[in-house]
Design a protein around this motif. Structure first.
Motif, PDB file in Angstrom:
ATOM      1  N   GLY A 199      -3.991   4.422  23.464  1.00 34.24           N
ATOM      2  CA  GLY A 199      -3.611   3.205  23.324  1.00 34.24           C
ATOM      3  C   GLY A 199      -4.377   1.979  23.593  1.00 34.24           C
ATOM      4  N   SER A 200      -5.890   2.489  23.815  1.00 39.93           N
ATOM      5  CA  SER A 200      -6.612   1.100  23.957  1.00 39.93           C
ATOM      6  C   SER A 200      -7.008   0.545  22.656  1.00 39.93           C
ATOM      7  N   LEU A 201      -6.791   1.190  21.492  1.00 38.31           N
ATOM      8  CA  LEU A 201      -6.852   0.719  20.012  1.00 38.31           C
ATOM      9  C   LEU A 201      -5.594   0.686  19.284  1.00 38.31           C
ATOM     10  N   ARG A 202      -4.782  -0.143  19.035  1.00 36.72           N
ATOM     11  CA  ARG A 202      -3.292   0.054  18.484  1.00 36.72           C
ATOM     12  C   ARG A 202      -3.501  -0.836  17.197  1.00 36.72           C
ATOM     13  N   CYS A 203      -2.840  -0.282  16.176  1.00 34.21           N
ATOM     14  CA  CYS A 203      -2.962  -0.934  14.821  1.00 34.21           C
ATOM     15  C   CYS A 203      -1.412  -1.032  14.311  1.00 34.21           C
ATOM     16  N   ASP A 204      -1.236  -2.400  13.832  1.00 39.18           N
ATOM     17  CA  ASP A 204      -0.064  -2.501  12.999  1.00 39.18           C
ATOM     18  C   ASP A 204      -0.666  -2.881  11.619  1.00 39.18           C
ATOM     19  N   ALA A 205       0.108  -2.346  10.637  1.00 46.44           N
ATOM     20  CA  ALA A 205      -0.179  -2.423   9.138  1.00 46.44           C
ATOM     21  C   ALA A 205       0.899  -3.385   8.553  1.00 46.44           C
ATOM     22  N   ASN A 206       0.312  -4.115   7.642  1.00 42.90           N
ATOM     23  CA  ASN A 206       1.028  -5.035   7.026  1.00 42.90           C
ATOM     24  C   ASN A 206       1.072  -4.621   5.382  1.00 42.90           C
ATOM     25  N   VAL A 207       2.174  -4.136   4.807  1.00 41.17           N
ATOM     26  CA  VAL A 207       1.995  -3.393   3.511  1.00 41.17           C
ATOM     27  C   VAL A 207       2.673  -4.196   2.334  1.00 41.17           C
ATOM     28  N   SER A 208       2.230  -4.482   1.189  1.00 39.40           N
ATOM     29  CA  SER A 208       3.008  -4.765   0.158  1.00 39.40           C
ATOM     30  C   SER A 208       2.499  -4.330  -1.050  1.00 39.40           C
ATOM     31  N   VAL A 209       3.177  -4.136  -2.207  1.00 45.04           N
ATOM     32  CA  VAL A 209       2.841  -3.673  -3.401  1.00 45.04           C
ATOM     33  C   VAL A 209       3.117  -4.609  -4.404  1.00 45.04           C
ATOM     34  N   ARG A 210       2.263  -4.841  -5.463  1.00 45.09           N
ATOM     35  CA  ARG A 210       2.458  -5.840  -6.549  1.00 45.09           C
ATOM     36  C   ARG A 210       2.123  -4.982  -7.867  1.00 45.09           C
ATOM     37  N   PRO A 211       2.288  -5.936  -8.962  1.00 48.59           N
ATOM     38  CA  PRO A 211       1.984  -5.238 -10.233  1.00 48.59           C
ATOM     39  C   PRO A 211       0.674  -5.127 -10.394  1.00 48.59           C
ATOM     40  N   ALA A 212      -0.016  -4.173 -10.975  1.00 55.33           N
ATOM     41  CA  ALA A 212      -1.476  -4.231 -11.052  1.00 55.33           C
ATOM     42  C   ALA A 212      -1.873  -5.642 -11.700  1.00 55.33           C
ATOM     43  N   GLY A 213      -3.179  -5.974 -11.424  1.00 52.47           N
ATOM     44  CA  GLY A 213      -3.550  -7.331 -12.075  1.00 52.47           C
ATOM     45  C   GLY A 213      -2.878  -8.612 -11.822  1.00 52.47           C
ATOM     46  N   ALA A 214      -1.560  -8.534 -10.848  1.00 51.91           N
ATOM     47  CA  ALA A 214      -0.952  -9.701 -10.316  1.00 51.91           C
ATOM     48  C   ALA A 214      -1.749 -10.401  -9.332  1.00 51.91           C
ATOM     49  N   ARG A 215      -1.640 -11.872  -9.386  1.00 55.13           N
ATOM     50  CA  ARG A 215      -2.511 -12.433  -8.326  1.00 55.13           C
ATOM     51  C   ARG A 215      -1.614 -12.765  -6.891  1.00 55.13           C
ATOM     52  N   GLU A 216      -0.512 -12.974  -7.271  1.00 54.55           N
ATOM     53  CA  GLU A 216       0.689 -13.309  -6.235  1.00 54.55           C
ATOM     54  C   GLU A 216       0.820 -11.906  -5.446  1.00 54.55           C
ATOM     55  N   LEU A 217       0.935 -12.459  -4.174  1.00 51.21           N
ATOM     56  CA  LEU A 217       1.164 -11.210  -3.054  1.00 51.21           C
ATOM     57  C   LEU A 217       2.612 -10.777  -3.195  1.00 51.21           C
ATOM     58  N   GLY A 218       2.855  -9.457  -3.189  1.00 58.23           N
ATOM     59  CA  GLY A 218       4.286  -9.086  -2.912  1.00 58.23           C
ATOM     60  C   GLY A 218       4.901  -9.231  -1.524  1.00 58.23           C
ATOM     61  N   THR A 219       6.217  -9.119  -1.209  1.00 59.36           N
ATOM     62  CA  THR A 219       6.892  -9.147   0.038  1.00 59.36           C
ATOM     63  C   THR A 219       6.208  -7.960   0.937  1.00 59.36           C
ATOM     64  N   LYS A 220       5.978  -8.320   2.125  1.00 62.39           N
ATOM     65  CA  LYS A 220       5.275  -7.408   2.878  1.00 62.39           C
ATOM     66  C   LYS A 220       6.329  -6.831   3.932  1.00 62.39           C
ATOM     67  N   ALA A 221       6.142  -5.496   4.228  1.00 61.48           N
ATOM     68  CA  ALA A 221       6.852  -4.876   5.518  1.00 61.48           C
ATOM     69  C   ALA A 221       5.513  -4.649   6.494  1.00 61.48           C
ATOM     70  N   GLU A 222       6.055  -4.779   7.832  1.00 57.17           N
ATOM     71  CA  GLU A 222       5.141  -4.330   8.924  1.00 57.17           C
ATOM     72  C   GLU A 222       5.358  -3.369   9.321  1.00 57.17           C
ATOM     73  N   LEU A 223       4.324  -2.332   9.737  1.00 51.75           N
ATOM     74  CA  LEU A 223       4.532  -0.841  10.135  1.00 51.75           C
ATOM     75  C   LEU A 223       4.021  -1.019  11.681  1.00 51.75           C
ATOM     76  N   LYS A 224       4.734  -0.929  12.728  1.00 55.99           N
ATOM     77  CA  LYS A 224       4.190  -1.018  13.880  1.00 55.99           C
ATOM     78  C   LYS A 224       3.546  -0.110  14.798  1.00 55.99           C
ATOM     79  N   ASN A 225       2.469  -0.339  15.434  1.00 56.77           N
ATOM     80  CA  ASN A 225       1.997   0.599  16.445  1.00 56.77           C
ATOM     81  C   ASN A 225       1.638   2.091  16.044  1.00 56.77           C
ATOM     82  N   MET A 226       0.785   2.169  15.082  1.00 58.41           N
ATOM     83  CA  MET A 226       0.215   3.421  14.867  1.00 58.41           C
ATOM     84  C   MET A 226      -0.513   3.983  15.734  1.00 58.41           C
ATOM     85  N   ASN A 227      -0.507   5.137  16.256  1.00 59.84           N
ATOM     86  CA  ASN A 227      -1.451   5.715  17.419  1.00 59.84           C
ATOM     87  C   ASN A 227      -2.509   6.750  16.950  1.00 59.84           C
ATOM     88  N   SER A 228      -2.529   6.911  15.607  1.00 62.11           N
ATOM     89  CA  SER A 228      -3.787   7.765  15.162  1.00 62.11           C
ATOM     90  C   SER A 228      -4.138   7.600  13.743  1.00 62.11           C
TER      91      SER A 228
END
Ligand code: ADP
Ligand code: MG
Ligand code: ZN
Length: 496
Positions: A205-234
């Motif tokens: 737990g001395s290094l912890r990572c949250d990941a914000n993930v979204s998906v967009r149509p290939a080639g699009a410039r605008e970002l999709g809506t993101k979901a946040e994955l909390k506290n992955m520990n490996s």
């Protein structure tokens, strides 16, 4: 139609992302700083000690107690900022981030908000958004039925961790795949380790990572809506969680649905994502400036001290390996980003072996042959193979005094038995290269007799048929012959 994860959750994390969609990922990384004491009090940091033995009025949030910022944590924050090429704020301030939870005795966390210590920067291909300092929460432990209090399942709190200094590093959404995320996080980990600012251990737990993930149509410039994955520990769960979330979002979008902004928990055991809270339930932290702390004002002396303590960092080392040693880009990065491999390579080059091994060949033997014979992630310096012995062996290979196949056998022996002098093993085991002399020519002639059909086909122009002939020679010579030399002799004796 908008769907949250619980509605769409299923273990659909296998398979590649359809080409029509592009994943976009930004990471938020919390790093426990390896200071002697906590962020705002004099309590020593604690690792696995008896619960609630490293606490005081300040980190327990008792009324009337006053925090004082830890100068060493600020120093580490500056080193991180310098290493990432961030802009360092001459004056940054602490804010109170208010929320109610049993692991937070004050009812707020002291963090940085509008004026963080560091802004911008870059590591590898990924831009850094900001780096700020804050304090860790205490540790809430759910003991369940085993700790029943008055007949109910119980949770207990260990305040030893509360107040541990943290640096939060936030990236721009520049990552595009789960694999890239874990690769990049490894680079960050090596960088922080080289800086000496943290133990950077994900499992602990001395290094912890949250990941914000979204998906967009290939080639699009605008970002999709993101979901946040909390506290992955490996690293593995980070990759798997992101992969599962990408698959879930692609599936929702392909059905014409909409991704909901929410915070998710990934359970590696079931490969499932569950929703912790949606955007509507998002906390309103009511940030306001911490009135009990003065701003952090950075002066030239503090900057000079942080600069003076910067070691050579992995990205710079990779460039030096390319420039100074002529290594390929991939090889240079592989060895520099796994610092222990880079250290081993440099020790081997410094060993002064005769004949001298070319750096690229040595690099290949370190990262391929040697690392491949050790446990994953093992430090070769802790193996039985000394850097000097490997350098000597690769020197002999490069001078064609021993074949690659025979050298592999020598390395097998070095890995299990150790020893300083590969030449002695070669001598003792009779593994010296058969050069293009009569002995090898005779073995080749016998191999051609034994493989008459194959020899005929090679003569008729079928290059592939040469395989079994070379195989026979290698077997007869126990791998001591040089493959190229054998091939040359076969062709010579067949008259082609
Ligand atoms: P929030 O205000 O929800 O915390 P931020 O803008 O502060 O969001 O960004 C937090 C993290 O999320 C950053 O690492 C950022 O790169 C990443 N991020 C922001 N928007 C997206 C998006 N649409 N897709 C993926 N990651 C994103
Ligand atoms: Mg945020
Ligand atoms: Zn304390």
């Amino acid at each position: 139609m908008s769907e949250n994860a619980d509605a769409g959750a299923k273990g659909a994390s296998d398979g590649a992302v359809p080409a029509a969609w592009e994943p976009v990922i930004g990471l938020e990384i919390h790093v426990q700083l390896a200071t002697a004491t906590k962020m705002f009090c004099g309590c020593e940091l604690s690792f696995g000690e008896r619960p609630n033995t490293h606490t005081c009025a300040v980190c327990l949030g008792l009324p009337g107690s006053l925090p004082v910022a830890n100068a060493r944590a600020v120093h580490f924050g500056l080193m991180i900022g310098l290493a990432l090429g961030s802009e360092l704020a001459p004056r940054s301030i602490f804010h109170r981030k208010n929320y109610f939870y049993p692991d937070l005795p004050k009812g707020y966390q002291i963090s940085q908000y509008e004026e963080p210590l560091c802004r911008g920067g870059r590591l590898g291909d990924v831009r850094i958004h900001r780096v700020h300092l804050e304090e860790d929460a205490a540790k809430l432990i759910h003991v369940g039925a085993s700790g029943r209090i008055h007949g109910s399942d119980a949770s207990v709190v260990d305040f030893n961790r509360g107040g541990t200094p943290l640096a939060e590093i936030v990236t721009e959404p520049d990552l595009r795949s789960p694999e890239q995320c874990s690769e990049w996080l490894k680079l960050l980990r090596t960088t922080l380790r080289q800086l000496g600012v943290s133990d950077v251990n994900m499992e602990e737990g001395s290094l912890r990572c949250d990941a914000n993930v979204s998906v967009r149509p290939a080639g699009a410039r605008e970002l999709g809506t993101k979901a946040e994955l909390k506290n992955m520990n490996s690293f593995r769960y980070l990759e798997r969680g992101i992969r599962a979330e990408i698959a879930r979002q692609v599936e929702v979008l392909q059905r014409g649905g909409e991704v909901v902004q929410e915070t998710l928990h990934y359970d590696p055991a079931s490969d499932r994502l569950t929703s912790l809270r949606s955007k509507e339930e998002a906390h309103d932290y009511r940030y306001f400036p911490e009135p009990d702390l003065i701003p952090v004002a950075i002066d030239e002396r503090m900057l000079a001290r942080a600069r003076a303590e910067l070691p050579e960092l992995p990205a710079a080392r990779a460039e030096r390996f390319q420039r100074q040693l002529g290594l390929s880009r991939e090889s240079a990065q592989l060895l520099a980003f796994r610092a222990e491999l880079g250290d081993y390579l440099e020790a081997a080059l410094a060993a002064g072996a005769e004949p001298e091994p070319p750096p690229q060949a040595l690099a290949n033997w370190v990262s391929g042959e040697l690392a491949g014979r050790l446990d994953e992630g093992a430090d070769p310096a802790s193996s039985r193979v000394t850097a000097a012995a490997l350098a000597a062996l690769v020197g002999l290979v490069s001078a064609k005094r021993v074949s690659v196949g025979a050298a592999r056998q020598v390395l097998d022996k070095l890995v299990t038995e150790g020893g300083e002098d590969p030449a002695a093993i070669i001598e003792r085991e009779g593994l010296a290269a058969l050069d293009g002399g009569e002995e090898l020519a005779a073995v080749v002639a016998a191999a051609l007799d034994a493989n008459a059909d194959a020899a005929e086909r090679v003569r008729a122009g079928n290059e592939k048929a040469i395989g079994p002939i070379i195989g026979t020679v290698m077997r007869e010579t126990k791998g001591r012959a040089d493959g190229g030399e054998v091939r040359r002799l076969v062709r010579e004796q067949l008259g082609i």
